[in-house]
Design a protein around this motif. Structure first.
Motif, PDB file in Angstrom:
ATOM      1  N   ILE A   4       1.014  -1.347   0.202  1.00  0.00           N
ATOM      2  CA  ILE A   4       0.122   0.007  -0.296  1.00  0.00           C
ATOM      3  C   ILE A   4       0.970   1.400   0.240  1.00  0.00           C
ATOM      4  O   ILE A   4       1.714   1.436   0.486  1.00  0.00           O
ATOM      5  N   SER A   5       0.264   2.241  -0.695  1.00  0.00           N
ATOM      6  CA  SER A   5       0.692   3.678  -0.668  1.00  0.00           C
ATOM      7  C   SER A   5       1.180   4.700   0.717  1.00  0.00           C
ATOM      8  O   SER A   5       0.379   3.804   2.062  1.00  0.00           O
ATOM      9  N   ALA A   6       1.880   5.447   1.247  1.00  0.00           N
ATOM     10  CA  ALA A   6       2.170   6.167   1.949  1.00  0.00           C
ATOM     11  C   ALA A   6       0.907   6.990   2.861  1.00  0.00           C
ATOM     12  O   ALA A   6       0.651   6.920   3.706  1.00  0.00           O
ATOM     13  N   LYS A   7       0.000   7.479   1.655  1.00  0.00           N
ATOM     14  CA  LYS A   7      -1.302   7.947   1.194  1.00  0.00           C
ATOM     15  C   LYS A   7      -2.736   7.081   2.391  1.00  0.00           C
ATOM     16  O   LYS A   7      -3.395   7.429   2.671  1.00  0.00           O
ATOM     17  N   GLN A   8      -2.175   5.496   1.753  1.00  0.00           N
ATOM     18  CA  GLN A   8      -3.161   4.109   1.793  1.00  0.00           C
ATOM     19  C   GLN A   8      -3.245   3.584   3.749  1.00  0.00           C
ATOM     20  O   GLN A   8      -3.867   4.057   4.203  1.00  0.00           O
ATOM     21  N   PHE A   9      -1.729   4.293   4.031  1.00  0.00           N
ATOM     22  CA  PHE A   9      -1.657   3.001   5.485  1.00  0.00           C
ATOM     23  C   PHE A   9      -1.364   5.233   6.476  1.00  0.00           C
ATOM     24  O   PHE A   9      -1.826   4.965   7.178  1.00  0.00           O
ATOM     25  N   SER A  10      -1.033   6.440   5.708  1.00  0.00           N
ATOM     26  CA  SER A  10      -2.131   7.537   6.423  1.00  0.00           C
ATOM     27  C   SER A  10      -3.542   6.997   6.626  1.00  0.00           C
ATOM     28  O   SER A  10      -3.522   7.821   8.190  1.00  0.00           O
ATOM     29  N   GLU A  11      -4.246   7.036   6.100  1.00  0.00           N
ATOM     30  CA  GLU A  11      -5.722   6.594   6.232  1.00  0.00           C
ATOM     31  C   GLU A  11      -5.984   6.104   7.210  1.00  0.00           C
ATOM     32  O   GLU A  11      -6.406   6.322   8.574  1.00  0.00           O
ATOM     33  N   HIS A  46       8.689  10.580   5.505  1.00  0.00           N
ATOM     34  CA  HIS A  46       8.007  11.612   5.165  1.00  0.00           C
ATOM     35  C   HIS A  46       6.817  12.117   4.465  1.00  0.00           C
ATOM     36  O   HIS A  46       5.908  12.921   4.864  1.00  0.00           O
ATOM     37  N   ASP A  47       6.064  11.235   3.710  1.00  0.00           N
ATOM     38  CA  ASP A  47       5.161  11.355   2.482  1.00  0.00           C
ATOM     39  C   ASP A  47       3.988  10.852   3.994  1.00  0.00           C
ATOM     40  O   ASP A  47       2.642  11.197   3.689  1.00  0.00           O
ATOM     41  N   ILE A  48       4.057   9.953   4.440  1.00  0.00           N
ATOM     42  CA  ILE A  48       3.156   9.766   5.312  1.00  0.00           C
ATOM     43  C   ILE A  48       3.098  10.913   6.125  1.00  0.00           C
ATOM     44  O   ILE A  48       1.537  11.104   6.814  1.00  0.00           O
ATOM     45  N   GLU A  51       1.032  12.891   4.586  1.00  0.00           N
ATOM     46  CA  GLU A  51      -0.197  13.158   4.848  1.00  0.00           C
ATOM     47  C   GLU A  51      -1.523  13.428   6.061  1.00  0.00           C
ATOM     48  O   GLU A  51      -2.464  13.495   5.837  1.00  0.00           O
ATOM     49  N   LEU A  52      -0.187  13.240   7.045  1.00  0.00           N
ATOM     50  CA  LEU A  52      -1.361  13.243   8.435  1.00  0.00           C
ATOM     51  C   LEU A  52      -1.604  14.643   9.168  1.00  0.00           C
ATOM     52  O   LEU A  52      -2.384  14.426   9.915  1.00  0.00           O
ATOM     53  N   MET A  53      -0.599  15.676   8.422  1.00  0.00           N
ATOM     54  CA  MET A  53      -0.402  16.760   9.115  1.00  0.00           C
ATOM     55  C   MET A  53      -1.548  17.444   9.004  1.00  0.00           C
ATOM     56  O   MET A  53      -2.347  18.176   9.792  1.00  0.00           O
ATOM     57  N   PRO A  54      -1.951  17.392   7.787  1.00  0.00           N
ATOM     58  CA  PRO A  54      -3.242  18.354   8.236  1.00  0.00           C
ATOM     59  C   PRO A  54      -4.711  17.477   9.430  1.00  0.00           C
ATOM     60  O   PRO A  54      -5.582  18.150   9.590  1.00  0.00           O
TER      61      PRO A  54
END
Length: 102
Positions: A4-11, A46-48, A51-54
């Motif tokens: 999974i991508s950083a975006k998917q993991f962040s979600e 960094h990508d995770i 994505e999580l900061m907002p």
């Protein structure tokens, strides 16, 4: 398991830990297992984080990059914190840090 991508993991992290007030830690092995990756780069971390900061969460690592921390972000100003924690007169004596290094 698919990778999974950083975006998917962040979600996934956000869905499970957004309400947590203390934060959690994950090992490198935990992240590999949860994401389906054999390894990952600091760019992935960094990508995770990005994505999580907002969502008011930070994703950071220690210097060995073996332990990763998901922590809630406080938007409390440092000055407000000191003024509430100490008497106002004491706070007036706080001086800026010496930038000259001497």
């Amino acid at each position: 398991m698919t990778m999974i991508s950083a975006k998917q993991f962040s979600e996934w992290l956000c869905d499970r830990f957004a309400e947590d007030k203390k934060g959690v830690c994950l090992s490198r092995e935990d992240i590999n297992h949860l994401t389906g990756r054999q390894s990952f780069s600091l760019g992935f971390v960094h990508d995770i984080h990005y994505e999580l900061m907002p969502h008011g969460m930070a994703f950071v690592t220690d210097t060995s990059r073996e332990t990763f921390y998901l922590v809630p972000i406080q938007k409390r100003n440092w000055r407000d914190h000191l003024e509430k924690q100490y008497e106002r007169e004491l706070f007036c004596n706080v001086l800026p840090l010496d930038k000259s290094g001497t």
